[in-house]
Design a protein around this motif. Structure first.
Motif, short mmCIF file in Angstrom:
data_model
loop_
_atom_site.label_atom_id
_atom_site.label_comp_id
_atom_site.label_asym_id
_atom_site.label_seq_id
_atom_site.Cartn_x
_atom_site.Cartn_y
_atom_site.Cartn_z
N GLY A 1 0.84 -1.20 0.00
CA GLY A 1 0.00 0.00 0.00
C GLY A 1 0.87 1.25 0.00
N VAL A 2 1.28 1.69 -1.17
CA VAL A 2 2.12 2.89 -1.29
C VAL A 2 1.17 4.09 -1.30
CG1 VAL A 2 3.89 4.07 -2.65
CG2 VAL A 2 3.84 1.57 -2.56
N HIS A 3 0.92 4.63 -0.12
CA HIS A 3 -0.19 5.56 0.08
C HIS A 3 0.22 7.02 0.12
CE1 HIS A 3 1.24 6.03 4.22
NE2 HIS A 3 1.47 4.73 4.20
N TRP A 4 1.52 7.29 0.12
CA TRP A 4 1.96 8.69 0.24
C TRP A 4 2.12 9.32 -1.14
CZ3 TRP A 4 4.56 4.31 1.40
CH2 TRP A 4 5.76 4.05 0.74
N LEU A 5 1.96 10.63 -1.17
CA LEU A 5 2.04 11.46 -2.38
C LEU A 5 0.91 11.18 -3.38
CD1 LEU A 5 5.89 11.56 -3.14
CD2 LEU A 5 4.52 13.10 -1.74
N ILE A 6 -0.09 10.45 -2.97
CA ILE A 6 -1.22 10.17 -3.86
C ILE A 6 -1.86 11.48 -4.33
CG2 ILE A 6 -3.61 9.32 -3.88
CD1 ILE A 6 -2.66 6.86 -2.39
N SER B 1 2.09 18.55 -6.94
CA SER B 1 3.16 18.68 -7.93
C SER B 1 3.53 17.35 -8.59
CB SER B 1 4.41 19.29 -7.29
OG SER B 1 4.85 18.49 -6.21
N MET B 2 3.52 16.25 -7.81
CA MET B 2 3.88 14.94 -8.35
C MET B 2 2.92 13.87 -7.85
SD MET B 2 8.06 14.81 -8.42
CE MET B 2 8.32 15.11 -6.67
N PRO B 3 1.65 13.94 -8.25
CA PRO B 3 0.67 12.98 -7.74
C PRO B 3 1.00 11.54 -8.14
CG PRO B 3 -0.23 14.22 -9.58
CD PRO B 3 1.06 14.88 -9.21
N HIS B 4 0.86 10.63 -7.20
CA HIS B 4 1.06 9.19 -7.43
C HIS B 4 2.50 8.81 -7.73
CE1 HIS B 4 -3.30 8.48 -7.42
NE2 HIS B 4 -3.41 9.52 -8.22
N SER B 5 3.44 9.74 -7.58
CA SER B 5 4.81 9.44 -7.99
C SER B 5 5.43 8.31 -7.18
CB SER B 5 5.67 10.70 -7.89
OG SER B 5 5.62 11.27 -6.60
N ALA B 6 5.09 8.19 -5.88
CA ALA B 6 5.64 7.09 -5.08
C ALA B 6 5.13 5.75 -5.58
CB ALA B 6 5.27 7.29 -3.61
N LYS C 1 -6.45 11.30 6.44
CA LYS C 1 -6.56 12.43 7.36
C LYS C 1 -5.90 13.64 6.71
CE LYS C 1 -5.61 13.96 12.07
NZ LYS C 1 -4.98 13.63 13.37
N ASP C 2 -6.73 14.63 6.41
CA ASP C 2 -6.21 15.83 5.77
C ASP C 2 -5.34 15.48 4.58
OD1 ASP C 2 -5.72 17.26 9.03
OD2 ASP C 2 -7.44 17.45 7.70
N ALA C 3 -5.85 14.58 3.74
CA ALA C 3 -5.04 14.03 2.66
C ALA C 3 -4.53 15.10 1.70
CB ALA C 3 -5.85 12.99 1.89
N MET D 1 2.49 14.74 3.50
CA MET D 1 2.62 13.42 2.90
C MET D 1 1.65 13.22 1.75
SD MET D 1 3.03 13.47 6.33
CE MET D 1 4.17 12.96 7.60
N TYR D 2 0.58 14.03 1.72
CA TYR D 2 -0.48 13.90 0.72
C TYR D 2 -0.93 12.43 0.63
CZ TYR D 2 1.11 18.55 -0.47
OH TYR D 2 1.47 19.88 -0.41
#
Length: 548
Positions: free
Chosen positions: A316-321, A325-330, A363-365, A370-371
């Motif tokens: 579950g790579v959930h950060w930067l979703i 500036s770089m959505p979903h990059s992780a 939470k406050d995504a 961390m987005y």
């Protein structure tokens, strides 16, 4: 005769009155029982990373888990342990003793054929590298993975290496031969698809100074990876002129095609272009082909012997979703570009899916640095799995300690999204050093091992206007997975009705009340004048009615 008829009629009236009264009691003052979770639901616990030395203590701990309702123990069977001396020279004695103790405890066993290194990822508490002799089989460029900064990673074999089939086939065949007498306890077998046993690229590696919540790095810069990308594009477009037309480039040969040369710029702008889409489809496709490869080898060796389900894990790579500036990059760096296509490969390969981070909440995504949106990610993957008929299992990403909210999040996902089971990471969370249970074991049992159940609230005569919300309130509400601010879009305006489903975990009696608030905060209670409804944690249906 008339006397008997009158007496019979009187008896019937009394019985009918009782039935009506009892029915009214069920529908108004209490909640009728309802069914709960997936019938195949099973709970596993992941064994310690370290080798067992005190077998008696270990056995007693397993017996305790069995008494609590745990179904099976999952265990890393490390390639670096069993074939460490030389090629095709296996030693299974430790894991046979291990399996015997599991059998004596009454638990089932889920071995993980761990073809990755232990020691370079979060919460790794020991070091078990891949067999040293392995690296003499071919060049570094063919066997290891190179990232965009030039780091070479050897925690797992490169998916581009042609020798994987032979090595995995020998390993799987030896396991099947040596553990055929343990088919009575082997409940399932997991395949390691990459680092940490997950089907992904090693894009976030602590050894290379990665730090959360950075995107990580693309992992396709070895000569074999670049050549594979070039061949993929050649097969798709045939001519370099067709490539130039699609990509708006001026390339003169396929040899000039490379992965992104500037990762940050690519994830800011390039991923949206045709080049970016072609690259990311190919990059994830490497993982899909790898799953197809190892699943085929596993089915060939394991199905005739054990006849159990085979599973693999997706992280579950959930950060930067939601990064602006770089959505979903992780996710993209890890190899997760299109979950729909990735899960198609799980279906095609006949592999169960385990997905992580069920304990986390959005939470406050869109505001936090961390987005992060783990809950939304879990729901998306679970819905896709259910649509495709893939059995999905859950796991926590990080250790849980005295955090009932984390268990509530898990509970909510397990019930509402048809999970077939859950694995707790990890054994040490449940027991003290001397083998006595920690309080955590009771929380785990109450929220996860005891099957989550639902309560459905049926609300009639609901007349919400713009800006109004429905709320459920009651005692011990923090222990129930429910939404306390439900939006009008969930309601049937025409019938003026709503059905709201919530989950309960602990063995507890809950009292609920329903209110609605207008946009100014004015409160209207449901009919019954602040009446409360009682439901046991076995589940039920509650009927509310508003006076409008």
């Amino acid at each position: 005769m008339n006397y008997l008829s009158k007496k019979l009629k009187k008896s019937l009236v009394i019985i009918l009155t009782f039935v009506i009264s009892f029915s009214w009691f069920l529908s108004y003052d209490t909640c009728a029982n309802a069914s709960s979770i997936n019938g195949d639901y099973k709970v596993y616990v992941m064994a310690p990373l370290e080798k067992i030395t005190d077998w008696n203590k270990f056995k007693n701990e397993l017996i305790t888990l069995k008494e609590k309702g745990v179904h099976a123990l999952t265990t890393d069977v490390w390639w670096g342990d069993v074939e460490d001396k030389s090629d095709n020279d296996f030693s299974w004695n430790y894991y046979k003793k291990y399996a015997n103790v599991v059998r004596e405890s009454g638990l089932k066993w889920v071995p993980i054929i761990s073809t990755h290194q232990c020691g370079q990822n979060v919460n790794d508490t020991t070091s078990i590298p891949l067999p040293k002799w392995l690296w003499s089989k071919d060049t570094t460029d063919n066997m290891q993975i190179k990232d965009e900064l030039g780091h070479w990673d050897k925690e797992t074999l490169s998916p581009w290496w042609s020798g994987i089939e032979k090595q995995y086939d020998e390993l799987y065949a030896s396991f099947a031969s040596n553990f055929s007498n343990y088919s009575d306890i082997i409940d399932k077998i997991y395949l390691s698809g990459g680092p940490s046993g997950e089907l992904r690229f090693p894009s976030y590696n602590l050894a290379f100074k990665w730090d959360y919540p950075e995107r990580g790095y693309l992992q396709c810069y070895s000569k074999s990876a670049i050549s594979d990308f070039q061949n993929e594009i050649k097969n798709k477009y045939t001519t370099i002129s067709a490539v130039n037309q699609a990509w708006n480039t001026n390339l003169t040969s396929f040899k000039e095609i490379t992965p992104p040369t500037d990762g940050d710029n690519f994830f800011t702008n390039g991923y949206k272009l045709t080049y970016g889409k072609d690259f990311l489809n190919w990059y994830q496709g490497v993982l899909e082909k790898h799953l197809d490869k190892i699943a085929s080898i596993a089915h060939k060796n394991f199905d005739p012997v054990f006849n159990v389900r085979i599973g693999a894990k997706v992280s579950g790579v959930h950060w930067l979703i939601n990064s602006p500036s770089m959505p979903h990059s992780a996710e993209y760096c890890a190899g997760y570009y299109n979950y729909d296509d990735l899960l198609d490969e799980f279906k095609k390969s006949n592999i169960d899916l385990t997905f992580t981070c069920l304990e986390m909440n959005d939470k406050d995504a869109y505001k936090n640095p961390m987005y992060s949106a783990p809950k939304s990610l879990v729901i998306n993957v679970a819905n896709l799995s259910n649509d495709k008929g893939i059995r999905i299992f859950g796991e926590n990403a990080l250790p849980i300690s005295n955090n009932n909210r984390a268990y509530e999040n898990i509970n909510e996902m397990l019930y509402n999204y048809n999970f077939s089971g859950f694995t707790l990471l990890r054994f040490g969370q449940l027991f003290n050093e001397n083998g006595t249970p920690k309080p955590e074991l009771d929380s785990f049992a109450n929220y996860i091992i005891k099957k989550p159940v639902k309560v459905t609230f049926k609300i009639d005569n609901l007349n919400l206007k713009e800006g109004e919300n429905l709320y459920l309130t009651g005692n011990s509400w923090e222990m129930a997975n429910w939404t306390t601010g439900l939006y009008p879009s969930k309601f049937n305006y025409k019938d003026r009705k709503a059905t709201v489903t919530v989950n309960l975990a602990e063995d507890h009696t809950y009292e609920f009340k329903a209110i609605k608030k207008d946009k100014d905060g004015k409160v209207t209670w449901e009919s019954g004048n602040n009446h409360s409804y009682t439901v046991q944690s076995s589940g039920g249906i509650c009927n509310f009615s508003f006076n409008n």
